[in-house]
Design an enzyme around this catalytic site. Structure first.
Site, short mmCIF file in Angstrom:
data_model
loop_
_atom_site.label_atom_id
_atom_site.label_comp_id
_atom_site.label_asym_id
_atom_site.label_seq_id
_atom_site.Cartn_x
_atom_site.Cartn_y
_atom_site.Cartn_z
N PRO A 139 0.81 -1.22 0.00
CA PRO A 139 0.00 0.00 0.00
C PRO A 139 0.85 1.27 0.00
N GLY A 142 4.79 1.62 -3.77
CA GLY A 142 4.46 1.28 -5.15
C GLY A 142 5.66 1.49 -6.05
N CYS A 249 12.54 -9.61 -12.84
CA CYS A 249 11.22 -10.14 -13.28
C CYS A 249 10.46 -9.02 -13.99
N ARG A 279 -19.47 5.03 -41.39
CA ARG A 279 -20.33 6.03 -40.76
C ARG A 279 -20.53 7.23 -41.69
N GLU A 374 3.85 -1.78 -13.60
CA GLU A 374 5.18 -2.16 -14.12
C GLU A 374 6.08 -0.94 -14.29
N GLY A 375 5.95 0.02 -13.36
CA GLY A 375 6.71 1.26 -13.44
C GLY A 375 5.87 2.28 -14.18
P1 TGC Z 1 18.30 0.52 -7.70
O1 TGC Z 1 19.36 0.79 -6.65
O2 TGC Z 1 18.24 1.40 -8.90
O3 TGC Z 1 18.43 -0.97 -8.20
C1 TGC Z 1 18.64 -2.07 -7.34
C2 TGC Z 1 19.44 -3.11 -8.11
O4 TGC Z 1 18.64 -3.59 -9.18
C3 TGC Z 1 19.29 -3.33 -10.46
N1 TGC Z 1 18.21 -2.99 -11.39
C4 TGC Z 1 17.68 -3.85 -12.28
N2 TGC Z 1 18.02 -5.09 -12.62
C5 TGC Z 1 17.30 -5.71 -13.57
N3 TGC Z 1 16.25 -5.13 -14.19
C6 TGC Z 1 15.88 -3.87 -13.89
N4 TGC Z 1 14.83 -3.32 -14.50
C7 TGC Z 1 16.61 -3.17 -12.89
N5 TGC Z 1 16.51 -1.93 -12.33
C8 TGC Z 1 17.49 -1.84 -11.42
C9 TGC Z 1 20.26 -2.21 -10.17
O5 TGC Z 1 21.31 -2.23 -11.08
C10 TGC Z 1 20.70 -2.56 -8.76
O6 TGC Z 1 21.62 -3.63 -8.85
P2 TGC Z 1 22.74 -3.86 -7.72
O7 TGC Z 1 23.59 -4.94 -8.28
O8 TGC Z 1 23.45 -2.54 -7.57
O9 TGC Z 1 22.04 -4.27 -6.46
O10 TGC Z 1 16.91 0.48 -6.92
P3 TGC Z 1 15.96 1.63 -6.41
O11 TGC Z 1 15.42 1.20 -5.09
O12 TGC Z 1 16.65 2.97 -6.52
O13 TGC Z 1 14.71 1.56 -7.42
C11 TGC Z 1 14.83 1.81 -8.74
C12 TGC Z 1 13.45 1.89 -9.43
C13 TGC Z 1 12.66 3.09 -8.94
C14 TGC Z 1 13.74 2.04 -10.89
C15 TGC Z 1 12.64 0.61 -9.16
O14 TGC Z 1 12.30 0.51 -7.84
C16 TGC Z 1 11.41 0.51 -10.00
O15 TGC Z 1 11.46 0.04 -11.14
N6 TGC Z 1 10.18 0.92 -9.48
C17 TGC Z 1 8.93 0.69 -10.13
C18 TGC Z 1 8.18 -0.42 -9.42
C19 TGC Z 1 7.43 -1.29 -10.36
O16 TGC Z 1 7.60 -1.28 -11.56
N7 TGC Z 1 6.58 -2.16 -9.81
C20 TGC Z 1 5.89 -3.12 -10.59
C21 TGC Z 1 5.17 -4.13 -9.69
S1 TGC Z 1 4.58 -5.58 -10.55
C22 TGC Z 1 3.34 -5.02 -11.51
O17 TGC Z 1 3.05 -3.87 -11.65
C23 TGC Z 1 2.62 -6.06 -12.25
S2 TGC Z 1 1.39 -5.49 -13.29
C24 TGC Z 1 1.46 -6.79 -14.33
C25 TGC Z 1 0.35 -7.02 -15.17
O18 TGC Z 1 -0.82 -7.15 -14.71
O19 TGC Z 1 0.61 -7.12 -16.40
P1 FAD Z 2 2.92 5.83 -6.52
O1 FAD Z 2 4.26 5.22 -6.45
O2 FAD Z 2 2.28 6.28 -5.25
O3 FAD Z 2 2.95 7.04 -7.55
C1 FAD Z 2 1.99 8.11 -7.53
C2 FAD Z 2 2.44 9.15 -8.55
O4 FAD Z 2 3.72 9.67 -8.16
C3 FAD Z 2 2.62 8.58 -9.95
O5 FAD Z 2 2.23 9.55 -10.88
C4 FAD Z 2 4.13 8.35 -10.03
O6 FAD Z 2 4.61 8.39 -11.38
C5 FAD Z 2 4.65 9.51 -9.22
N1 FAD Z 2 5.97 9.27 -8.63
C6 FAD Z 2 6.37 8.26 -7.84
N2 FAD Z 2 7.66 8.38 -7.51
C7 FAD Z 2 8.09 9.51 -8.12
C8 FAD Z 2 9.36 10.20 -8.17
N3 FAD Z 2 10.43 9.70 -7.56
N4 FAD Z 2 9.44 11.34 -8.90
C9 FAD Z 2 8.35 11.82 -9.56
N5 FAD Z 2 7.15 11.24 -9.54
C10 FAD Z 2 7.03 10.10 -8.82
N6 FAD Z 2 1.99 -4.77 -8.35
C11 FAD Z 2 2.46 -6.01 -8.06
O7 FAD Z 2 3.39 -6.18 -7.27
N7 FAD Z 2 1.92 -7.12 -8.63
C12 FAD Z 2 0.89 -7.04 -9.51
O8 FAD Z 2 0.43 -8.07 -10.02
C13 FAD Z 2 0.36 -5.75 -9.83
N8 FAD Z 2 -0.71 -5.63 -10.65
C14 FAD Z 2 -1.30 -4.40 -10.83
C15 FAD Z 2 -2.49 -4.32 -11.54
C16 FAD Z 2 -3.13 -3.10 -11.68
C17 FAD Z 2 -4.44 -3.01 -12.41
C18 FAD Z 2 -2.52 -1.92 -11.17
C19 FAD Z 2 -3.18 -0.58 -11.37
C20 FAD Z 2 -1.35 -2.00 -10.46
C21 FAD Z 2 -0.72 -3.24 -10.27
N9 FAD Z 2 0.44 -3.36 -9.49
C22 FAD Z 2 0.95 -4.61 -9.21
C23 FAD Z 2 1.00 -2.20 -8.81
C24 FAD Z 2 1.76 -1.24 -9.72
O9 FAD Z 2 2.99 -1.73 -10.07
C25 FAD Z 2 1.88 0.10 -8.98
O10 FAD Z 2 0.58 0.67 -8.95
C26 FAD Z 2 2.86 1.04 -9.64
O11 FAD Z 2 4.18 0.57 -9.51
C27 FAD Z 2 2.78 2.47 -9.07
O12 FAD Z 2 2.75 2.48 -7.68
P2 FAD Z 2 1.62 3.34 -6.90
O13 FAD Z 2 0.30 2.98 -7.49
O14 FAD Z 2 1.81 3.11 -5.45
O15 FAD Z 2 1.91 4.84 -7.27
#
Ligand code: TGC
Ligand code: FAD
Length: 394
Positions: A139, A142, A249, A279, A374-375
Site C-alpha cells: 500500500p 508502489g 522479473c 459512418r 510495471e513502473g
Molecule cells: P536501484 O538501486 O536502482 O536498483 C537495485 C538493483 O537492481 C538493479 N536494477 C535492475 N536489474 C534488472 N532489471 C531492472 N529493471 C533493474 N533496475 C534496477 C540495479 O542495477 C541494482 O543492482 P545492484 O547490483 O546494484 O544491487 O533500486 P531503487 O530502489 O533505486 O529503485 C529503482 C526503481 C525506482 C527504478 C525501481 O524501484 C522501479 O522500477 N520501481 C517501479 C516499481 C514497479 O515497476 N513495480 C511493478 C510491480 S509488478 C506489476 O506492476 C505487475 S502489473 C502486471 C500485469 O498485470 O501485467
Molecule cells: P505511486 O508510487 O504512489 O505514484 C503516484 C504518482 O507519483 C505517480 O504519478 C508516479 O509516477 C509519481 N511518482 C512516484 N515516484 C516519483 C518520483 N520519484 N518522482 C516523480 N514522480 C514520482 N503490483 C504487483 O506487485 N503485482 C501485480 O500483479 C500488480 N498488478 C497491478 C495491476 C493493476 C491493475 C494496477 C493498477 C497496479 C498493479 N500493481 C501490481 C501495482 C503497480 O505496479 C503500482 O501501482 C505502480 O508501480 C505504481 O505504484 P503506486 O500505485 O503506489 O503509485
C-alpha cells in the site's frame, strides 16, 4: 467490422520468420474466435473469463519463452512478444493474466527457484492447471518497492511471513504466490528475498480490489500475510540479489507489455478505420473528411513506430544484448502511444465510442492501468534520465 488481419504498414512481416508469423496468426485467430465474442460482457460483469485459462494453456502461451523441459513452449522472445501483442489486441486483462503467469511467476521460479520448485510448479503453470500471482507492491510502497515492510523471519524449521501486498493481478485466483519480503534482520545485506507461497497456507488471505474503473476483466486483489508459516524450502535459493531480482522479473514483464500495448493500439485503429468508412455524416463517410484522415494518419504513424521499437527490442533480447533501460524506453513509449491511439479512436467513433459493443473505450480505460503498472511513465522517464546523466532523480 471485418475480421482483424493485422496492421503492418512497413512490411514487418517480411522480417519475421515463418514460425514467428505462424505463432502470431494462431494466437490472432484464437483471440478473434474465443476472446472477442465474450470480452465485452466479461468487462461489464467485472469478471476475468476463467473459461479461457485451460484453452490458453493448450495454446502454449504461459511462459512461452521458457524451456520445453518444464512443459513450456521454448519459443524465442520475438514469438513471445507477438503472443503478447495479439492477446492484448483482445484485452489488456487477458495479456496481464498471461504475462503475470509467465514473466512474474514462472520466470522467477525458473531463474531463482530450486529444481524442486521448478518441477513442482512450472508444468502445472504452463498448462493453466495452476495459477500464479506476484506480490511486490505494498500500500505505501508502489514506485519504491525497496521500502517494503512485509517481513520474512527465520524460525527453527522455516520462515514466518507477515505483511501485505496491494494491487496484485490474479491475487484471488492464484494457487501460488511469489512473495517478496524483507530479510534485513537476518543480516542479509541485500535485504529482500522471494518466496514460493501456496495460497492455501494458513494466514494467507486475499480480497478483491473494489471500485476499479480500468482493467475490469482482470482479478486485482489485496493480499494479507498474517503469521504465514512456511518450510525452509519455500525461499527461492537463488533470490539473493535483493531488489535486483524482482526488478529482473519486471524487465521480463515490461518487455511483454511493450508488445501488448501495440496490440491494444492496433485493435483501436482497426475499429476506427472501419467505422470511418461506414459512418455517414453530412451525406458522406466521415473517413473522407480531412480531420479524420489526419487522426488516422497519426494513429498509424504511432503504431508503426511502436512496432519498430518492439521488433528491434525483441531481436536484441534474443541476441542477449537488451538492457533494462531499453525495455523502459519501449514500455514507456508504447503504453503512452497506445493510450493516445485508444483515446483518438474512441473520439472518432462519436457517441458509439462510449459503448461496450465497441472496443476502443475499453482499451482506453485499460491502458490507464498499463501506463501505471510495471513502473509508471514517470518512473521510466527517471530510469532513462539516470541512464543519460548518471544522476538519480528518484
Ligand atoms: P536501484 O538501486 O536502482 O536498483 C537495485 C538493483 O537492481 C538493479 N536494477 C535492475 N536489474 C534488472 N532489471 C531492472 N529493471 C533493474 N533496475 C534496477 C540495479 O542495477 C541494482 O543492482 P545492484 O547490483 O546494484 O544491487 O533500486 P531503487 O530502489 O533505486 O529503485 C529503482 C526503481 C525506482 C527504478 C525501481 O524501484 C522501479 O522500477 N520501481 C517501479 C516499481 C514497479 O515497476 N513495480 C511493478 C510491480 S509488478 C506489476 O506492476 C505487475 S502489473 C502486471 C500485469 O498485470 O501485467
Ligand atoms: P505511486 O508510487 O504512489 O505514484 C503516484 C504518482 O507519483 C505517480 O504519478 C508516479 O509516477 C509519481 N511518482 C512516484 N515516484 C516519483 C518520483 N520519484 N518522482 C516523480 N514522480 C514520482 N503490483 C504487483 O506487485 N503485482 C501485480 O500483479 C500488480 N498488478 C497491478 C495491476 C493493476 C491493475 C494496477 C493498477 C497496479 C498493479 N500493481 C501490481 C501495482 C503497480 O505496479 C503500482 O501501482 C505502480 O508501480 C505504481 O505504484 P503506486 O500505485 O503506489 O503509485
Amino acid at each position: 467490422m471485418a475480421r482483424f488481419e493485422g496492421i503492418d504498414f512497413y512490411d514487418l512481416d517480411s522480417l519475421f520468420t515463418e514460425e514467428e508469423r505462424m505463432i502470431r496468426d494462431t494466437v490472432r485467430a484464437f483471440v478473434e474466435d474465443r476472446v472477442m465474442p465474450i470480452i465485452g460482457e466479461a468487462y461489464i460483469e467485472r469478471k476475468f473469463p476463467k473459461q479461457l485459462i485451460p484453452e490458453l494453456g493448450e495454446l502454449g502461451v504461459y511462459g512461452a519463452n521458457l524451456p520445453e523441459k518444464y512443459g513450456c513452449a521454448g519459443l524465442n522472445n520475438v514469438s513471445y512478444g507477438l503472443i503478447m501483442q495479439e492477446l492484448e489486441r483482445g484485452d489488456s486483462g487477458i495479456r496481464s493474466f498471461v504475462s503475470v503467469q509467465g514473466a512474474l511467476v514462472m520466470y522467477p521460479i525458473f531463474a531463482f527457484g530450486s529444481e524442486e520448485h521448478r518441477t513442482e510448479w512450472l508444468p502445472k503453470l504452463a498448462t493453466g492447471e495452476a495459477i500464479g500471482c506476484f506480490g511486490l507492491t505494498e500500500p505505501d510502497y508502489g514506485s519504491d518497492p525497496g521500502g517494503m515492510i512485509t517481513t520474512a523471519k527465520q524460525t527453527s524449521d522455516g520462515w514466518l511471513l507477515n505483511g501485505g501486498k496491494m494491487w496484485i493481478t490474479n491475487g484471488s485466483m492464484a494457487d501460488v504466490a511469489i512473495i517478496w519480503a524483507q530479510t534485513r534482520e537476518l543480516g542479509d545485506v541485500k535485504g529482500i528475498r522471494g518466496f514460493v507461497v501456496p495460497t492455501n497456507t494458513p494466514g494467507f488471505s486475499s480480497r478483491d480490489q473494489k471500485g476499479k474503473l480500468s482493467l475490469l476483466a482482470s482479478d486485482t486483489s489485496e493480499i494479507v500475510l498474517q503469521d504465514v508459516e512456511l518450510p525452509e524450502s519455500a525461499v527461492m535459493p537463488e533470490s539473493t540479489g535483493g531488489l535486483k531480482h524482482p526488478l529482473m522479473c519486471l524487465t521480463q514483464a515490461r518487455y511483454g507489455i511493450s508488445w501488448g500495448a501495440v496490440g491494444a493500439a492496433m485493435a483501436c485503429f482497426h475499429e476506427a478505420l472501419s467505422y470511418s468508412k461506414e459512418r455517414l455524416m453530412f451525406g458522406a463517410p466521415i473517413g473522407g473528411k480531412q480531420i479524420q484522415q489526419v487522426r488516422l494518419a497519426d494513429m498509424l504513424t504511432s503504431i508503426t513506430t511502436g512496432q519498430l521499437l518492439t521488433y528491434r527490442l525483441g531481436r536484441m533480447k534474443d541476441e542477449g544484448t537488451m538492457t533494462p533501460q531499453q525495455v523502459s524506453l519501449a514500455k514507456r513509449a508504447n503504453a503512452d502511444m497506445a493510450t493516445n491511439v485508444a483515446r483518438e479512436a474512441r473520439r472518432l467513433l462519436g457517441a458509439n465510442g462510449i459503448l461496450v459493443e465497441y472496443n476502443s473505450m475499453r482499451h482506453m480505460a485499460n491502458l490507464e492501468s498499463v501506463y501505471t503498472y510495471e513502473g509508471t511513465h514517470d518512473i521510466h522517464s527517471l530510469i532513462l534520465g539516470q541512464k543519460l546523466t548518471g544522476l538519480s532523480a528518484f
